[in-house]
Scaffold this motif. Structure first.
Motif, short mmCIF file in Angstrom:
data_model
loop_
_atom_site.label_atom_id
_atom_site.label_comp_id
_atom_site.label_asym_id
_atom_site.label_seq_id
_atom_site.Cartn_x
_atom_site.Cartn_y
_atom_site.Cartn_z
N ALA A 92 42.43 36.60 42.15
CA ALA A 92 41.90 35.47 41.26
C ALA A 92 40.34 35.20 41.44
O ALA A 92 39.81 35.64 42.45
N ARG A 93 40.00 34.84 40.22
CA ARG A 93 38.43 34.61 40.18
C ARG A 93 38.11 33.50 39.26
O ARG A 93 38.92 33.53 38.25
N THR A 94 37.12 32.73 39.62
CA THR A 94 36.78 31.80 38.50
C THR A 94 35.27 31.53 38.82
O THR A 94 34.68 31.96 39.81
N GLY A 95 34.53 30.98 37.71
CA GLY A 95 33.19 30.69 37.95
C GLY A 95 32.53 30.24 36.86
O GLY A 95 33.40 29.92 35.87
N LEU A 96 31.18 30.10 36.59
CA LEU A 96 30.35 29.57 35.49
C LEU A 96 29.25 30.65 35.03
O LEU A 96 28.77 31.46 35.91
N GLU A 97 29.19 30.70 33.81
CA GLU A 97 28.06 31.83 33.34
C GLU A 97 27.14 30.77 32.81
O GLU A 97 27.46 29.95 31.92
N PHE A 98 25.75 30.93 32.98
CA PHE A 98 24.81 30.16 32.22
C PHE A 98 23.99 31.29 31.56
O PHE A 98 23.67 32.37 31.90
N SER A 99 23.67 31.05 30.50
CA SER A 99 22.89 31.83 29.57
C SER A 99 21.99 31.03 28.57
O SER A 99 22.13 29.95 27.98
N SER A 100 20.72 31.78 28.18
CA SER A 100 19.83 31.22 27.23
C SER A 100 19.19 32.51 26.55
O SER A 100 19.49 33.57 26.96
N PRO A 101 18.44 32.16 25.65
CA PRO A 101 18.01 33.45 24.80
C PRO A 101 17.19 34.44 25.89
O PRO A 101 17.22 35.66 25.65
N GLN A 102 16.46 34.09 26.99
CA GLN A 102 15.71 34.83 27.89
C GLN A 102 16.44 35.32 28.98
O GLN A 102 15.97 36.29 29.54
N ALA A 121 20.20 34.99 31.82
CA ALA A 121 21.50 34.92 32.14
C ALA A 121 21.74 34.83 33.45
O ALA A 121 21.17 35.67 34.25
N ALA A 122 22.62 34.20 34.13
CA ALA A 122 23.36 34.15 35.45
C ALA A 122 24.84 33.63 35.47
O ALA A 122 25.23 33.08 34.79
N ARG A 123 25.36 34.43 36.57
CA ARG A 123 26.69 34.05 36.78
C ARG A 123 27.00 33.70 38.13
O ARG A 123 26.38 34.29 38.97
N ILE A 124 27.94 32.69 38.59
CA ILE A 124 28.15 32.63 39.77
C ILE A 124 29.83 32.41 39.73
O ILE A 124 30.53 32.03 38.95
N ALA A 125 30.30 33.22 40.87
CA ALA A 125 31.90 33.25 40.79
C ALA A 125 32.66 33.04 41.99
O ALA A 125 31.76 33.61 43.13
N LEU A 126 33.70 32.51 42.18
CA LEU A 126 34.45 32.56 43.46
C LEU A 126 35.67 33.31 43.40
O LEU A 126 36.17 33.64 42.16
N PHE A 127 36.04 34.10 44.43
CA PHE A 127 37.11 35.16 44.22
C PHE A 127 38.14 35.16 45.58
O PHE A 127 37.52 34.68 46.50
N ALA A 128 39.11 35.39 45.29
CA ALA A 128 40.22 35.58 46.40
C ALA A 128 41.25 36.53 46.19
O ALA A 128 41.50 36.73 44.98
N SER A 129 41.71 37.17 47.15
CA SER A 129 42.87 38.15 46.79
C SER A 129 43.64 38.32 47.93
O SER A 129 43.17 38.05 49.11
N ARG A 130 44.68 39.09 47.95
CA ARG A 130 45.42 39.23 49.07
C ARG A 130 46.42 40.52 48.57
O ARG A 130 46.88 40.71 47.63
N LEU A 131 46.32 41.44 49.78
CA LEU A 131 46.98 42.56 49.85
C LEU A 131 47.74 42.86 50.81
O LEU A 131 47.26 42.73 51.83
N SER A 132 49.08 43.21 50.54
CA SER A 132 50.03 43.39 51.81
C SER A 132 50.46 44.67 51.84
O SER A 132 50.64 45.42 50.74
N GLU A 133 50.99 45.17 53.08
CA GLU A 133 51.55 46.43 53.33
C GLU A 133 50.47 47.61 52.87
O GLU A 133 50.99 48.48 52.38
N THR A 134 49.20 47.43 53.47
CA THR A 134 48.14 48.14 53.04
C THR A 134 48.42 49.68 53.74
O THR A 134 49.04 49.56 55.01
N VAL A 135 48.34 50.74 53.21
CA VAL A 135 48.34 52.09 53.76
C VAL A 135 47.16 52.51 54.41
O VAL A 135 46.20 52.46 53.84
N GLU A 136 47.27 52.79 55.43
CA GLU A 136 46.06 53.39 56.26
C GLU A 136 46.55 54.49 57.29
O GLU A 136 47.69 54.67 57.72
N PHE A 137 45.36 55.21 57.58
CA PHE A 137 45.61 56.51 58.30
C PHE A 137 45.69 56.09 59.78
O PHE A 137 44.69 55.45 60.18
N VAL A 138 46.79 55.94 60.74
CA VAL A 138 46.42 55.61 61.87
C VAL A 138 47.21 56.61 62.99
O VAL A 138 48.32 57.31 62.72
#
Length: 86
Positions: free
Chosen positions: A41-51, A53-70
């Motif tokens: 999930a991701r949410t944030g604000l984008e600020f822009s003017s003619p000259q 632009a800027a963006r700030i965002a929060l993100f979060a994720s979850r991944l289970s059962e990750t496959v790794e070389f062990v």
């Protein structure tokens, strides 16, 4: 749009990744691997003017059962939960 030059955005998604053939059947493969499952999930604000632009965002994720070389084979390990501000 919250006001002139300010826009709110948000997104959400899910993921299911099956192990590759190499991870399952290759020389170090493991045929009993389970799929990786998760969401993000991701949410944030984008600020822009003619000259400029800027963006700030929060993100979060979850991944289970990750496959790794062990050791000498591929295995399902724990979960990952990256989150932050960008």
């Amino acid at each position: 749009r919250l006001s002139r030059g300010v826009r709110w955005f948000a997104s959400y998604g899910t993921i299911a990744r099956r192990p590759t053939l190499f991870e399952r059947l290759g020389p170090f493969g493991n045929p009993s691997l389970r799929p990786e499952m998760g969401f993000g999930a991701r949410t944030g604000l984008e600020f822009s003017s003619p000259q400029q632009a800027a963006r700030i965002a929060l993100f979060a994720s979850r991944l289970s059962e990750t496959v790794e070389f062990v050791g000498a084979t591929y295995a399902n390990r724990g979960a990952l939960a990256p989150r932050g501000l960008e």
